[in-house]
Design a protein around this motif. Structure first.
Motif, PDB file in Angstrom:
ATOM      1  N   PHE A  15       4.754  -2.828  -2.502  1.00 13.42           N
ATOM      2  CA  PHE A  15       5.488  -1.565  -2.481  1.00 13.42           C
ATOM      3  C   PHE A  15       4.733  -0.508  -1.686  1.00 13.42           C
ATOM      4  O   PHE A  15       5.329   0.243  -0.910  1.00 13.42           O
ATOM      5  N   TYR A  18       5.139  -1.257   1.976  1.00 16.22           N
ATOM      6  CA  TYR A  18       6.501  -0.907   2.386  1.00 16.22           C
ATOM      7  C   TYR A  18       6.633   0.609   2.566  1.00 16.22           C
ATOM      8  O   TYR A  18       7.193   1.081   3.549  1.00 16.22           O
ATOM      9  N   ALA A  19       6.099   1.360   1.613  1.00 14.12           N
ATOM     10  CA  ALA A  19       6.190   2.824   1.691  1.00 14.12           C
ATOM     11  C   ALA A  19       5.438   3.352   2.909  1.00 14.12           C
ATOM     12  O   ALA A  19       5.920   4.258   3.596  1.00 14.12           O
ATOM     13  N   THR A  22       7.462   2.356   6.190  1.00 16.16           N
ATOM     14  CA  THR A  22       8.758   2.991   6.376  1.00 16.16           C
ATOM     15  C   THR A  22       8.656   4.507   6.537  1.00 16.16           C
ATOM     16  O   THR A  22       9.490   5.100   7.213  1.00 16.16           O
ATOM     17  N   SER A  23       7.650   5.118   5.918  1.00 20.44           N
ATOM     18  CA  SER A  23       7.512   6.574   6.006  1.00 20.44           C
ATOM     19  C   SER A  23       6.039   6.959   5.940  1.00 20.44           C
ATOM     20  O   SER A  23       5.555   7.419   4.905  1.00 20.44           O
ATOM     21  N   GLN A  26       5.149  10.734   4.891  1.00 22.74           N
ATOM     22  CA  GLN A  26       5.345  11.020   3.472  1.00 22.74           C
ATOM     23  C   GLN A  26       4.289  10.313   2.620  1.00 22.74           C
ATOM     24  O   GLN A  26       3.789  10.881   1.653  1.00 22.74           O
ATOM     25  N   ALA A  27       3.927   9.090   2.986  1.00 27.81           N
ATOM     26  CA  ALA A  27       2.887   8.369   2.257  1.00 27.81           C
ATOM     27  C   ALA A  27       1.552   9.099   2.372  1.00 27.81           C
ATOM     28  O   ALA A  27       0.804   9.202   1.397  1.00 27.81           O
TER      29      ALA A  27
END
Length: 55
Positions: A15, A18-19, A22-23, A26-27
């Motif tokens: 996870f 993935y976070a 994808t962003s 924001q991470a």
């Protein structure tokens, strides 16, 4: 129980990856905010123990 912990750890790692992919902005903001929260917590613990010892 050990197997469940291992599976949950891999799910958490997947996870997080993935976070990040994808962003990433924001991470990075989440990590920055988490570091700030941890730093404030450590500082507040120091204040607590200073007050407890009467300094």
């Amino acid at each position: 129980m050990q197997r469940v912990k291992k599976i949950l750890l891999w799910v958490l790692v997947a996870f997080a990856a993935y976070a990040i992919f994808t962003s990433p902005a924001q991470a990075a903001e989440i990590v920055k905010t988490s570091g700030s929260i941890l730093g404030d917590g450590v500082k507040n613990l120091g204040h607590f123990f200073d007050a407890l010892l009467g300094r």
